[in-house]
Design a protein around this motif. Structure first.
Motif, short mmCIF file in Angstrom:
data_model
loop_
_atom_site.label_atom_id
_atom_site.label_comp_id
_atom_site.label_asym_id
_atom_site.label_seq_id
_atom_site.Cartn_x
_atom_site.Cartn_y
_atom_site.Cartn_z
N VAL A 66 0.86 -1.19 0.00
CA VAL A 66 0.00 0.00 0.00
C VAL A 66 0.89 1.23 0.00
CG1 VAL A 66 -1.78 1.31 1.23
CG2 VAL A 66 -1.79 -1.19 1.34
N LEU A 67 0.55 2.20 -0.86
CA LEU A 67 1.19 3.51 -0.84
C LEU A 67 0.13 4.53 -0.43
CD1 LEU A 67 3.38 5.65 -1.46
CD2 LEU A 67 2.59 5.62 -3.85
N VAL A 68 0.42 5.30 0.61
CA VAL A 68 -0.50 6.34 1.08
C VAL A 68 0.16 7.69 0.83
CG1 VAL A 68 -1.78 7.28 3.02
CG2 VAL A 68 -1.41 4.80 2.86
N LEU A 69 -0.52 8.54 0.08
CA LEU A 69 -0.02 9.89 -0.21
C LEU A 69 -0.67 10.88 0.74
CD1 LEU A 69 -0.34 9.86 -4.12
CD2 LEU A 69 1.66 9.23 -2.74
N LEU A 70 0.13 11.52 1.58
CA LEU A 70 -0.39 12.54 2.48
C LEU A 70 -0.17 13.92 1.87
CD1 LEU A 70 -0.25 10.10 4.43
CD2 LEU A 70 0.31 11.71 6.24
N THR A 71 -1.10 14.82 2.14
CA THR A 71 -0.91 16.23 1.79
C THR A 71 -1.43 17.07 2.93
OG1 THR A 71 -3.05 16.40 0.69
CG2 THR A 71 -1.14 15.85 -0.70
N GLY A 72 -1.14 18.35 2.85
CA GLY A 72 -1.63 19.26 3.87
C GLY A 72 -2.05 20.57 3.24
N VAL A 73 -2.91 20.50 2.23
CA VAL A 73 -3.29 21.71 1.50
C VAL A 73 -4.08 22.66 2.39
CG1 VAL A 73 -3.30 20.56 -0.73
CG2 VAL A 73 -5.40 20.59 0.61
N GLY A 74 -3.96 23.96 2.07
CA GLY A 74 -4.69 24.97 2.80
C GLY A 74 -6.02 25.28 2.15
N LEU A 75 -6.70 26.32 2.64
CA LEU A 75 -8.04 26.65 2.16
C LEU A 75 -8.02 27.53 0.92
CD1 LEU A 75 -9.86 27.30 5.55
CD2 LEU A 75 -9.84 25.23 4.18
N ASP A 76 -6.86 28.10 0.56
CA ASP A 76 -6.77 28.90 -0.65
C ASP A 76 -6.67 27.96 -1.84
OD1 ASP A 76 -5.34 30.29 -2.92
OD2 ASP A 76 -5.61 31.98 -1.56
N VAL A 77 -7.70 27.95 -2.69
CA VAL A 77 -7.76 26.97 -3.78
C VAL A 77 -6.58 27.11 -4.74
CG1 VAL A 77 -9.10 26.21 -5.79
CG2 VAL A 77 -10.26 26.72 -3.64
N MET A 78 -6.28 28.34 -5.16
CA MET A 78 -5.22 28.54 -6.15
C MET A 78 -3.85 28.16 -5.58
SD MET A 78 -6.56 29.28 -8.99
CE MET A 78 -7.86 28.15 -8.52
N GLU A 79 -3.60 28.53 -4.33
CA GLU A 79 -2.33 28.14 -3.71
C GLU A 79 -2.24 26.64 -3.56
OE1 GLU A 79 -1.52 30.07 -0.04
OE2 GLU A 79 -1.45 32.09 -0.90
N SER A 80 -3.33 26.00 -3.20
CA SER A 80 -3.35 24.54 -3.05
C SER A 80 -3.06 23.86 -4.38
CB SER A 80 -4.70 24.08 -2.50
OG SER A 80 -4.91 24.55 -1.20
N VAL A 81 -3.71 24.34 -5.44
CA VAL A 81 -3.52 23.74 -6.76
C VAL A 81 -2.07 23.88 -7.20
CG1 VAL A 81 -4.06 24.02 -9.21
CG2 VAL A 81 -5.90 23.93 -7.51
N SER A 82 -1.49 25.06 -6.99
CA SER A 82 -0.08 25.28 -7.36
C SER A 82 0.85 24.32 -6.62
CB SER A 82 0.31 26.73 -7.06
OG SER A 82 1.67 26.95 -7.36
N ALA A 83 0.60 24.15 -5.31
CA ALA A 83 1.43 23.24 -4.52
C ALA A 83 1.25 21.79 -4.98
CB ALA A 83 1.07 23.37 -3.04
N LEU A 84 0.03 21.41 -5.32
CA LEU A 84 -0.24 20.04 -5.75
C LEU A 84 0.36 19.76 -7.12
CD1 LEU A 84 -3.91 19.80 -4.48
CD2 LEU A 84 -1.99 18.44 -3.64
#
Length: 320
Positions: A66-84
């Motif tokens: 099993v591979l589990v991908l963790l993230t910790g995106v914030g509430l700003d959609v554009m900033e989250s998308v850029s980080a992802l």
């Protein structure tokens, strides 16, 4: 079973720790090492949002189950998308390795975006953090997005909603791997809450708004919910119903009728959570005339009846 947890530049330590502590608890209940685990990162060290440092390896030491991908995106959609977008490139080799090894791949929080960007979710059902729902539907139309769900499994791929939906993911994975009995025991030992199915009770009204058009519409809806229709909105915005319908489709990718339905159901959610009004009273307050039809619509959209929705966030207190 060997579990690899991928830690990005920022992640929620509570979920990373809950994963491994649950696995260790199952090992303890069984009296053997049913699960092994390790942390992997593209960085030299992994630091959580709260500043906790985790020991990591640059690549898995053995074959992954099993591979589990963790993230910790914030509430700003554009900033989250850029980080992802950036994280997608860093984690791509690991995801492709897991795919070759026929491992189960699980994405927490915004990591569903990564799987979609790598093409793994095309034609599949998936969920994601609720505030990214509209963005991913627009960006990845070939994915069958259902952002209301807490956990979605499609074959060997698992996707989850916002951060602490990872708790439901842990249980789902453990059960699917054949450890249902142990999962029940650990759930009792750790006093874990009952599994949830929907993100809808946790949405924050207005958080996705990004344009003055959206904000103006919402203000009109909040003040005039019962009389809301296309003609009313067109009059308030000094435009024709036809022109307004085109603007809805261009800017919101929604018909006016669908948008009005969303506003009424959103208002109903707030009233169910914050008041003791009956379902019938709430039905009339948000602009519907038939409580039975309202209940069926609410259940179809949210996956929960109005009563079950209220109970999810306001559990009844036991009498002593």
């Amino acid at each position: 079973m060997h579990i690899v947890l991928y830690l990005p530049e920022a992640f929620y330590s509570a979920i990373a720790s809950a994963f491994v502590e649950t696995l260790l608890a199952i090992n303890g209940v069984r009296g053997d090492k049913a699960f092994s685990f390790e942390f992997v990162s593209s960085n030299d060290h992994a630091c959580s949002k709260s500043g906790i440092i985790y020991p990591v390896k640059s690549r898995p030491s053995r074959k992954m189950d099993v591979l589990v991908l963790l993230t910790g995106v914030g509430l700003d959609v554009m900033e989250s998308v850029s980080a992802l977008e950036e994280e997608s490139e860093r984690v791509k080799p690991l995801v492709l390795l897991a795919k070759r090894q026929k491992a189960r791949i699980a994405a927490t929080c915004g990591a569903s975006y990564i799987l979609a960007r790598l093409g793994l979710l095309n034609g599949r059902s998936a969920t994601i953090s609720w505030w990214l729902g509209k963005e991913v539907k627009k960006t990845f139309p070939r994915v069958k997005w259902d952002p209301a769900r807490i956990v979605v499994r499609d074959g060997s791929l698992y996707t989850t909603g916002a951060a602490f939906a990872g708790l439901e993911l842990i249980s789902k994975l453990v059960i699917d791997l054949g450890f249902a009995t142990e999962e029940r025991q650990v759930r009792k030992l750790m006093v874990l809450p009952p599994a949830r199915e929907s993100q809808d009770p946790y949405e924050v009204p207005g958080l996705e708004e990004s344009t003055s058009f959206k904000k103006h519409l919402r203000q009109l809806a909040q003040r005039n919910l019962a009389e809301l229709d296309l003609a009313f909105l067109a009059a308030k915005l000094n435009t024709s119903p036809r022109t307004l319908s085109r603007r809805f489709l261009d800017e919101l990718q929604l018909t006016p009728g669908k948008w009005i339905q969303e506003q009424r159901l959103e208002a109903a959610r707030v009233l169910l959570e914050s008041t003791k009004l009956s379902v019938s009273e709430i039905c009339f307050r948000v602009g519907y005339q038939d409580s039975a039809s309202f209940g069926r619509l609410f259940a179809r959209v949210t996956g929960l009846t109005p009563g079950a929705f209220r109970k999810e966030l306001r559990p009844a207190t036991r009498s002593r």
